[in-house]
Design a protein around this motif. Sequence first.
Motif, PDB file in Angstrom:
ATOM      1  N   ILE A  33      -8.339  20.617  50.983  1.00 52.30           N
ATOM      2  CA  ILE A  33      -8.684  21.689  50.045  1.00 52.30           C
ATOM      3  C   ILE A  33      -7.406  22.365  49.547  1.00 52.30           C
ATOM      4  CG2 ILE A  33      -9.804  23.951  49.849  1.00 52.30           C
ATOM      5  CD1 ILE A  33     -11.970  22.792  51.806  1.00 52.30           C
ATOM      6  N   TRP A  34      -6.450  22.584  50.425  1.00 45.33           N
ATOM      7  CA  TRP A  34      -5.171  23.185  50.034  1.00 45.33           C
ATOM      8  C   TRP A  34      -4.434  22.269  49.045  1.00 45.33           C
ATOM      9  CZ3 TRP A  34      -0.046  21.668  51.016  1.00 45.33           C
ATOM     10  CH2 TRP A  34       0.914  22.622  50.664  1.00 45.33           C
ATOM     11  N   ILE A 134      -8.705  16.078  37.794  1.00 42.66           N
ATOM     12  CA  ILE A 134      -9.802  15.271  38.339  1.00 42.66           C
ATOM     13  C   ILE A 134      -9.523  14.901  39.795  1.00 42.66           C
ATOM     14  CG2 ILE A 134     -10.986  13.037  38.142  1.00 42.66           C
ATOM     15  CD1 ILE A 134     -10.597  13.366  35.047  1.00 42.66           C
ATOM     16  N   ALA A 135      -8.285  14.493  40.084  1.00 43.14           N
ATOM     17  CA  ALA A 135      -7.926  14.150  41.466  1.00 43.14           C
ATOM     18  C   ALA A 135      -8.023  15.381  42.366  1.00 43.14           C
ATOM     19  CB  ALA A 135      -6.522  13.557  41.522  1.00 43.14           C
ATOM     20  N   GLY A 136      -7.585  16.540  41.868  1.00 48.78           N
ATOM     21  CA  GLY A 136      -7.697  17.769  42.647  1.00 48.78           C
ATOM     22  C   GLY A 136      -9.144  18.097  42.968  1.00 48.78           C
ATOM     23  N   LEU A 137     -10.016  17.948  41.991  1.00 50.12           N
ATOM     24  CA  LEU A 137     -11.440  18.190  42.216  1.00 50.12           C
ATOM     25  C   LEU A 137     -12.004  17.214  43.243  1.00 50.12           C
ATOM     26  CD1 LEU A 137     -13.989  19.760  41.393  1.00 50.12           C
ATOM     27  CD2 LEU A 137     -14.319  18.083  39.577  1.00 50.12           C
ATOM     28  N   ALA A 138     -11.673  15.932  43.093  1.00 48.75           N
ATOM     29  CA  ALA A 138     -12.167  14.916  44.029  1.00 48.75           C
ATOM     30  C   ALA A 138     -11.651  15.161  45.445  1.00 48.75           C
ATOM     31  CB  ALA A 138     -11.760  13.515  43.548  1.00 48.75           C
ATOM     32  N   ILE A 139     -10.371  15.488  45.571  1.00 48.98           N
ATOM     33  CA  ILE A 139      -9.790  15.730  46.890  1.00 48.98           C
ATOM     34  C   ILE A 139     -10.402  16.986  47.512  1.00 48.98           C
ATOM     35  CG2 ILE A 139      -7.646  16.394  48.064  1.00 48.98           C
ATOM     36  CD1 ILE A 139      -6.217  14.402  46.176  1.00 48.98           C
TER      37      ILE A 139
END
Length: 150
Positions: A33-34, A134-139
Amino acid sequence: LWSIFALLGLTVLFRVLPWTYTLLKVAGGAYLIWVAWKMWKHAPDPLPDPAESHRGLSFWAGIALNLSNPKPALFYSSVLLAVFPAVLSVMDKAAIYATALSVELGFYTALACLMALPWPRRRYYAAKFWIDRIAGLAIGLLGVTLILRH
C-alpha cells in the motif's frame, strides 16, 4: 533470495508459528500500500537520468528493495506450503530454486533488453504517468487483498 529463504526454513517457520505468516502478510500488505501510494503520488515526476546515477548504486538499491518487500517471500512460501510435500530433498530444493531463478532471470533480462531499445523506451516514457497510476492502483489493491485474505 526470497526463494532461498523459503526453501531453507521460512516455510518451516510459517508451519510451526502460523502467526508469523499472518504478521508477514500484514506487513507485506502495508508495504505494498505504501509503494502504491508513492507510485500514485510520483506518477507525474520525470524519470531520473541514468547517466547521472552512480555505477553499481542501482544494483544495490534493487537488492535492498527486493529484500524489503515480503511479497515474494509470501509467494514462494505459499507455493511451497500448498504444492510441495512437507519434506523436500536437497535435490528437490535445488530444482525448485533453479526453476525460480531461471524464470526471474529470464523475465528481467528480457525486460531490460526490451527497454534498452529506443522505441519501447519512448513509448514507456510517453505512457509513464498512466502506467504508474494503473500499477499503483493494482499494487494497492494487492496490498489490501493480502491484508484482508484469511
